[in-house]
Motif scaffolding. Structure first.
Motif, PDB file in Angstrom:
ATOM      1  N   PHE A   4      -8.252  -0.433   2.440  1.00 42.99           N
ATOM      2  CA  PHE A   4      -7.598   0.775   2.936  1.00 42.99           C
ATOM      3  C   PHE A   4      -7.383   0.728   4.445  1.00 42.99           C
ATOM      4  CE2 PHE A   4     -10.371   1.900  -0.723  1.00 42.99           C
ATOM      5  CZ  PHE A   4      -9.352   1.945  -1.666  1.00 42.99           C
ATOM      6  N   GLY A   5      -7.603  -0.448   5.041  1.00 44.58           N
ATOM      7  CA  GLY A   5      -7.321  -0.634   6.456  1.00 44.58           C
ATOM      8  C   GLY A   5      -5.900  -1.133   6.649  1.00 44.58           C
ATOM      9  N   PHE A   6      -5.577  -1.488   7.899  1.00 44.93           N
ATOM     10  CA  PHE A   6      -4.213  -1.932   8.190  1.00 44.93           C
ATOM     11  C   PHE A   6      -3.993  -3.367   7.721  1.00 44.93           C
ATOM     12  CE2 PHE A   6      -1.347  -4.354  10.943  1.00 44.93           C
ATOM     13  CZ  PHE A   6      -0.168  -3.689  10.665  1.00 44.93           C
ATOM     14  N   THR A  33      -6.498   9.396   6.510  1.00 44.17           N
ATOM     15  CA  THR A  33      -6.886   8.051   6.943  1.00 44.17           C
ATOM     16  C   THR A  33      -8.252   8.019   7.616  1.00 44.17           C
ATOM     17  OG1 THR A  33      -5.642   8.460   8.983  1.00 44.17           O
ATOM     18  CG2 THR A  33      -4.513   7.251   7.225  1.00 44.17           C
ATOM     19  N   GLU A  44       0.600   5.722  -0.077  1.00 44.85           N
ATOM     20  CA  GLU A  44      -0.216   6.934   0.015  1.00 44.85           C
ATOM     21  C   GLU A  44       0.565   8.076  -0.631  1.00 44.85           C
ATOM     22  OE1 GLU A  44      -1.752   9.959   3.456  1.00 44.85           O
ATOM     23  OE2 GLU A  44      -2.241   7.835   3.751  1.00 44.85           O
ATOM     24  N   ASP A  79     -11.547  -1.562  15.141  1.00 42.08           N
ATOM     25  CA  ASP A  79     -12.255  -1.224  13.907  1.00 42.08           C
ATOM     26  C   ASP A  79     -13.264  -2.318  13.563  1.00 42.08           C
ATOM     27  OD1 ASP A  79     -12.495  -1.422  10.795  1.00 42.08           O
ATOM     28  OD2 ASP A  79     -11.745   0.601  11.162  1.00 42.08           O
ATOM     29  N   SER A 104      -3.716   0.383  -3.009  1.00 47.87           N
ATOM     30  CA  SER A 104      -3.520  -0.839  -2.231  1.00 47.87           C
ATOM     31  C   SER A 104      -3.544  -2.031  -3.175  1.00 47.87           C
ATOM     32  CB  SER A 104      -4.626  -0.969  -1.178  1.00 47.87           C
ATOM     33  OG  SER A 104      -4.435  -2.100  -0.363  1.00 47.87           O
ATOM     34  N   VAL A 148      -4.513   6.910  -2.335  1.00 50.36           N
ATOM     35  CA  VAL A 148      -4.097   5.672  -1.673  1.00 50.36           C
ATOM     36  C   VAL A 148      -4.263   4.526  -2.662  1.00 50.36           C
ATOM     37  CG1 VAL A 148      -4.427   4.149   0.307  1.00 50.36           C
ATOM     38  CG2 VAL A 148      -4.880   6.607   0.533  1.00 50.36           C
ATOM     39  N   LYS A 202       0.842  -1.198   0.000  1.00 51.36           N
ATOM     40  CA  LYS A 202       0.000   0.000   0.000  1.00 51.36           C
ATOM     41  C   LYS A 202       0.874   1.243   0.000  1.00 51.36           C
ATOM     42  CE  LYS A 202      -2.546   1.173   3.637  1.00 51.36           C
ATOM     43  NZ  LYS A 202      -3.639   1.197   4.634  1.00 51.36           N
TER      44      LYS A 202
END
Length: 392
Positions: free
Chosen positions: A213-215, A185, A71, A275, A135, A133, A69
């Motif tokens: 788009f999360g961790f 974010t 940004e 989350d 990914s 972003v 990923k």
């Protein structure tokens, strides 16, 4: 002691041995001018200074194109819109144009360049954007894009989403709005595209679904090496059958992969994740490997180790913690001290907070294994795995 500062001091004398691959290398990957073997030695030396003990660092088999990923900033000029970085020390006020980043794959860079150029095609202004972003799933090659904006005409953003969403290799494109002062974010609403975007990655033979788009760990190859190392330690030290407490679980890739690597020994998983989208993904991923699981979404400081937790059995439990760079929450440290499990596996992305937390837990746990993993070659970052055993 600051790991990055110590690493820079150690690396400075050897810098310049190689020509950097990028003119802007100092912004994203300042160790490019150092041979990779020397990078690993410098990281071992810095880790020794921070942790007060010699710790081997496992080198990455892939040192370019490994990031999943990126940004990017977006740089506007008379010739159109290009990818960019925020200049160091400018606090986001000045951008540097780039063609991509060597830490990402050629595929991701090419799609990101096309997405940036499409802004000019629809008449949008780069000044209304905050970030692009991108990914990528390393297993499937699919790329998801999120354009974060803080102004501009919504009609143009919807047009951009249609154009970019039709590009070959793009699984989904999304435009998200946030106020100018809010981090990219934390979007406030979705202007165009699907509200939820998912990708799948393969980790130690397990397909893991996660919010695009999360961790998620950026270096899959090193992630697998860390998991194999952890599985080898648990095979020796853990009870014949045990319960995994997966704290800071994310989409539960660590506990799902361990359930596969130690098949028949992981009896159940209790996972906690702040989350809710990641918590939903964790439930799905743990079901896939056929392990009994309970996933709790919410603030880890409030939900961790409730007194009425029926699965609490410290003698037959292994906890996995993979906290953010800030390290373990003080409440988590206290609960681990009070009634933590027999074994604790700590996956750290910040040697400084790892050193702090190991010192806090020293009276309760002894160190059984400690190893560094170079998840981020050419950068000042390092992951580490510490396995601790509860003192009698």
């Amino acid at each position: 002691m600051n790991f990055a500062r110590v690493l820079v001091e150690r690396a400075r004398s050897a810098m310049g041995a190689l020509a950097p691959r990028e003119a802007h290398y100092a912004i994203c990957s300042p160790l490019q001018a150092l041979p990779y073997e020397a990078q690993v030695r410098c990281k071992e030396a810095a880790l020794w200074r921070v942790l007060g003990r010699r710790v081997p660092v496992f080198p990455s088999a892939v040192i370019w194109g490994y990031r999943k990923k990126m940004e990017f900033a977006l740089y506007g000029s008379e010739s159109g819109v290009r990818l960019g970085w925020h200049a160091r020390g400018s606090r986001g006020r000045r951008k540097v144009p780039i063609d991509g980043c060597v830490l990402a794959s050629r595929r991701l860079n090419e799609i990101a360049r096309q997405a940036a150029a499409a802004l000019g095609e629809v008449g949008a202004w780069a000044g209304d954007t905050k970030a692009l972003v991108a990914s990528e799933s390393k297993a499937s090659g699919a790329v998801a894009l999120r354009l974060v904006v803080h102004g501009g005409e919504e009609l143009r953003w919807r047009r951009w989403q249609e154009v970019v969403g039709a590009l070959p290799g793009v699984a989904a494109a999304q435009v998200a709005y946030t106020r100018k002062e809010t981090p990219a974010t934390a979007p406030e609403r979705i202007i165009a595209g699907p509200h939820e975007v998912w990708l799948e990655e393969r980790v130690c033979g397990v397909w893991v679904r996660y919010p695009a788009f999360g961790f998620f760990q950026n270096n899959i190859w090193q992630m697998e090496e860390l998991l194999i190392t952890l599985a080898e330690v648990l095979a020796r030290e853990a009870p014949r059958q045990f319960v995994v407490w997966d704290l800071y679980a994310g989409a539960a890739p660590l506990s799902a992969a361990l359930a596969r690597l130690l098949e028949g020994r992981v009896r159940a998983v209790s996972a906690l994740e702040l989350d809710e989208a990641l918590a939903q993904a964790a439930r799905r991923n743990l079901r896939r490997v056929g392990v009994a699981a309970r996933v709790v979404g919410g603030d880890i400081a409030r939900t961790f180790l409730r007194d009425d937790d029926a699965s609490l059995n410290t003698s037959r439990a292994v906890a996995i913690v993979d906290p953010p760079r800030s390290g373990l929450h003080s409440v988590v440290v206290r609960r681990l001290q009070e009634k933590g499990p027999a074994l604790l596996a700590y996956v750290s992305c910040n040697p400084d907070t790892l050193a702090r937390d190991l010192a806090l837990l020293e009276g309760t746990y002894s160190l059984a294994a400690l190893k560094g993993f170079d998840f981020y070659p050419n950068t000042l970052h390092l992951e580490a795995l510490a396995v601790l055993m509860r003192r009698a």
